[in-house]
Motif scaffolding. Structure first.
Motif, PDB file in Angstrom:
ATOM      1  N   ARG A  31       0.840  -1.208   0.000  1.00 49.25           N
ATOM      2  CA  ARG A  31       0.000   0.000   0.000  1.00 49.25           C
ATOM      3  C   ARG A  31       0.874   1.257   0.000  1.00 49.25           C
ATOM      4  O   ARG A  31       0.547   2.254  -0.637  1.00 49.25           O
ATOM      5  CB  ARG A  31      -0.955  -0.011   1.195  1.00 49.25           C
ATOM      6  N   GLY A  32       2.013   1.218   0.682  1.00 50.56           N
ATOM      7  CA  GLY A  32       2.923   2.360   0.731  1.00 50.56           C
ATOM      8  C   GLY A  32       3.594   2.653  -0.602  1.00 50.56           C
ATOM      9  O   GLY A  32       4.148   3.739  -0.792  1.00 50.56           O
ATOM     10  N   ALA A  33       3.552   1.700  -1.522  1.00 49.16           N
ATOM     11  CA  ALA A  33       4.157   1.887  -2.842  1.00 49.16           C
ATOM     12  C   ALA A  33       3.121   2.252  -3.906  1.00 49.16           C
ATOM     13  O   ALA A  33       3.477   2.405  -5.071  1.00 49.16           O
ATOM     14  CB  ALA A  33       4.902   0.616  -3.260  1.00 49.16           C
ATOM     15  N   LEU A  34       1.872   2.396  -3.494  1.00 48.14           N
ATOM     16  CA  LEU A  34       0.817   2.779  -4.430  1.00 48.14           C
ATOM     17  C   LEU A  34       0.832   4.285  -4.676  1.00 48.14           C
ATOM     18  O   LEU A  34       0.969   5.072  -3.746  1.00 48.14           O
ATOM     19  CB  LEU A  34      -0.553   2.436  -3.854  1.00 48.14           C
ATOM     20  N   ARG A  35       0.651   4.654  -5.906  1.00 44.42           N
ATOM     21  CA  ARG A  35       0.512   6.066  -6.258  1.00 44.42           C
ATOM     22  C   ARG A  35      -0.971   6.356  -6.428  1.00 44.42           C
ATOM     23  O   ARG A  35      -1.676   5.628  -7.132  1.00 44.42           O
ATOM     24  CB  ARG A  35       1.266   6.374  -7.546  1.00 44.42           C
ATOM     25  N   GLU A  36      -1.432   7.416  -5.790  1.00 42.24           N
ATOM     26  CA  GLU A  36      -2.845   7.790  -5.878  1.00 42.24           C
ATOM     27  C   GLU A  36      -3.066   8.901  -6.897  1.00 42.24           C
ATOM     28  O   GLU A  36      -3.960   8.819  -7.733  1.00 42.24           O
ATOM     29  CB  GLU A  36      -3.351   8.235  -4.505  1.00 42.24           C
ATOM     30  N   LYS A  37      -2.250   9.950  -6.827  1.00 39.70           N
ATOM     31  CA  LYS A  37      -2.430  11.141  -7.665  1.00 39.70           C
ATOM     32  C   LYS A  37      -2.239  10.806  -9.152  1.00 39.70           C
ATOM     33  O   LYS A  37      -1.255  10.179  -9.534  1.00 39.70           O
ATOM     34  CB  LYS A  37      -1.418  12.197  -7.228  1.00 39.70           C
ATOM     35  N   GLY A  38      -3.193  11.234  -9.952  1.00 42.62           N
ATOM     36  CA  GLY A  38      -3.078  11.053 -11.399  1.00 42.62           C
ATOM     37  C   GLY A  38      -3.198   9.608 -11.851  1.00 42.62           C
ATOM     38  O   GLY A  38      -2.667   9.249 -12.899  1.00 42.62           O
TER      39      GLY A  38
ATOM     40  N   PHE B  12      -6.682   5.157  -9.018  1.00 39.19           N
ATOM     41  CA  PHE B  12      -6.748   4.652  -7.643  1.00 39.19           C
ATOM     42  C   PHE B  12      -8.186   4.636  -7.115  1.00 39.19           C
ATOM     43  O   PHE B  12      -8.670   3.608  -6.639  1.00 39.19           O
ATOM     44  CB  PHE B  12      -5.851   5.522  -6.749  1.00 39.19           C
ATOM     45  N   GLU B  13      -8.860   5.783  -7.171  1.00 38.59           N
ATOM     46  CA  GLU B  13     -10.231   5.879  -6.643  1.00 38.59           C
ATOM     47  C   GLU B  13     -11.200   5.029  -7.465  1.00 38.59           C
ATOM     48  O   GLU B  13     -12.014   4.296  -6.899  1.00 38.59           O
ATOM     49  CB  GLU B  13     -10.698   7.335  -6.614  1.00 38.59           C
ATOM     50  N   GLU B  14     -11.100   5.142  -8.791  1.00 43.16           N
ATOM     51  CA  GLU B  14     -12.015   4.406  -9.664  1.00 43.16           C
ATOM     52  C   GLU B  14     -11.920   2.902  -9.452  1.00 43.16           C
ATOM     53  O   GLU B  14     -12.893   2.177  -9.606  1.00 43.16           O
ATOM     54  CB  GLU B  14     -11.742   4.723 -11.146  1.00 43.16           C
ATOM     55  N   MET B  15     -10.736   2.429  -9.085  1.00 38.80           N
ATOM     56  CA  MET B  15     -10.528   0.996  -8.873  1.00 38.80           C
ATOM     57  C   MET B  15     -10.844   0.574  -7.437  1.00 38.80           C
ATOM     58  O   MET B  15     -10.700  -0.601  -7.103  1.00 38.80           O
ATOM     59  CB  MET B  15      -9.088   0.630  -9.238  1.00 38.80           C
ATOM     60  N   GLY B  16     -11.255   1.521  -6.600  1.00 33.14           N
ATOM     61  CA  GLY B  16     -11.624   1.193  -5.228  1.00 33.14           C
ATOM     62  C   GLY B  16     -10.449   0.787  -4.354  1.00 33.14           C
ATOM     63  O   GLY B  16     -10.611   0.043  -3.380  1.00 33.14           O
ATOM     64  N   LEU B  17      -9.257   1.293  -4.677  1.00 31.97           N
ATOM     65  CA  LEU B  17      -8.047   0.862  -3.965  1.00 31.97           C
ATOM     66  C   LEU B  17      -7.886   1.491  -2.587  1.00 31.97           C
ATOM     67  O   LEU B  17      -6.997   1.108  -1.836  1.00 31.97           O
ATOM     68  CB  LEU B  17      -6.815   1.118  -4.833  1.00 31.97           C
ATOM     69  N   GLY B  18      -8.753   2.421  -2.247  1.00 31.52           N
ATOM     70  CA  GLY B  18      -8.712   2.993  -0.912  1.00 31.52           C
ATOM     71  C   GLY B  18      -9.327   2.072   0.135  1.00 31.52           C
ATOM     72  O   GLY B  18      -9.205   2.313   1.335  1.00 31.52           O
ATOM     73  N   ASN B  19      -9.956   1.006  -0.310  1.00 32.78           N
ATOM     74  CA  ASN B  19     -10.578   0.042   0.600  1.00 32.78           C
ATOM     75  C   ASN B  19      -9.495  -0.617   1.462  1.00 32.78           C
ATOM     76  O   ASN B  19      -8.644  -1.334   0.949  1.00 32.78           O
ATOM     77  CB  ASN B  19     -11.334  -1.008  -0.215  1.00 32.78           C
TER      78      ASN B  19
END
Length: 140
Positions: A55-62, A65-72
């Motif tokens: 999770r610490g290696a995930l990039r959110e900006k641009g 991330f949100e569309e794929m529901g990765l904040g779950n």
């Protein structure tokens, strides 16, 4: 010294990191990870070697991330790695690997932790921030 950078030329942090490696007198292997993403096992190993969680290696900006529901927060590492394999833009950058270690170089000067002290002189980032003085010493 061998060095490899997982690079995105459109990213200022990645460009600054690449130039700091070169300022140390090293011409690294440059992998444009959006064109040539690392294999799943290689990515997992890089993340672990850098001391990060997936999770610490995930990039959110641009990214999607949100569309794929990765904040779950219930998504496990396997699901996150699957997403990174499908959409390499989700891999945060730049990762740099040298014999002295592996780092996610955000901010770009983190790369100095895994480079020899062989800098050719001053280094100023694209935004004007001076990182190394004229003697190649880190400015704190």
């Amino acid at each position: 010294m061998d060095a490899t950078i997982y690079h995105n030329p459109a990213c200022g942090t990645s460009r600054n990191t690449l130039e700091m490696i070169r300022n140390a007198g090293i011409e690294p292997t440059v992998i444009e990870y959006l064109k040539t993403p690392p294999a799943r096992e290689e990515l997992a190993a890089m993340i672990a070697a850098a001391g990060l969680t997936v999770r610490g290696a995930l990039r959110e900006k641009g990214t999607p991330f949100e569309e794929m529901g990765l904040g779950n927060p219930d998504l496990d590492d396997e699901a996150l790695l699957d997403a990174m394999m499908r959409e390499p833009i989700l891999i945060n950058r730049p990762f740099v690997i040298t014999p002295l270690g592996t780092r996610l170089c955000r901010p770009s000067e983190v790369v100095l932790e895994i480079l020899p002290d062989t800098h050719k002189g001053a280094f100023t980032k694209e935004d004007g921030e001076m990182v190394l003085d004229a003697d190649g010493k880190r400015i704190i």
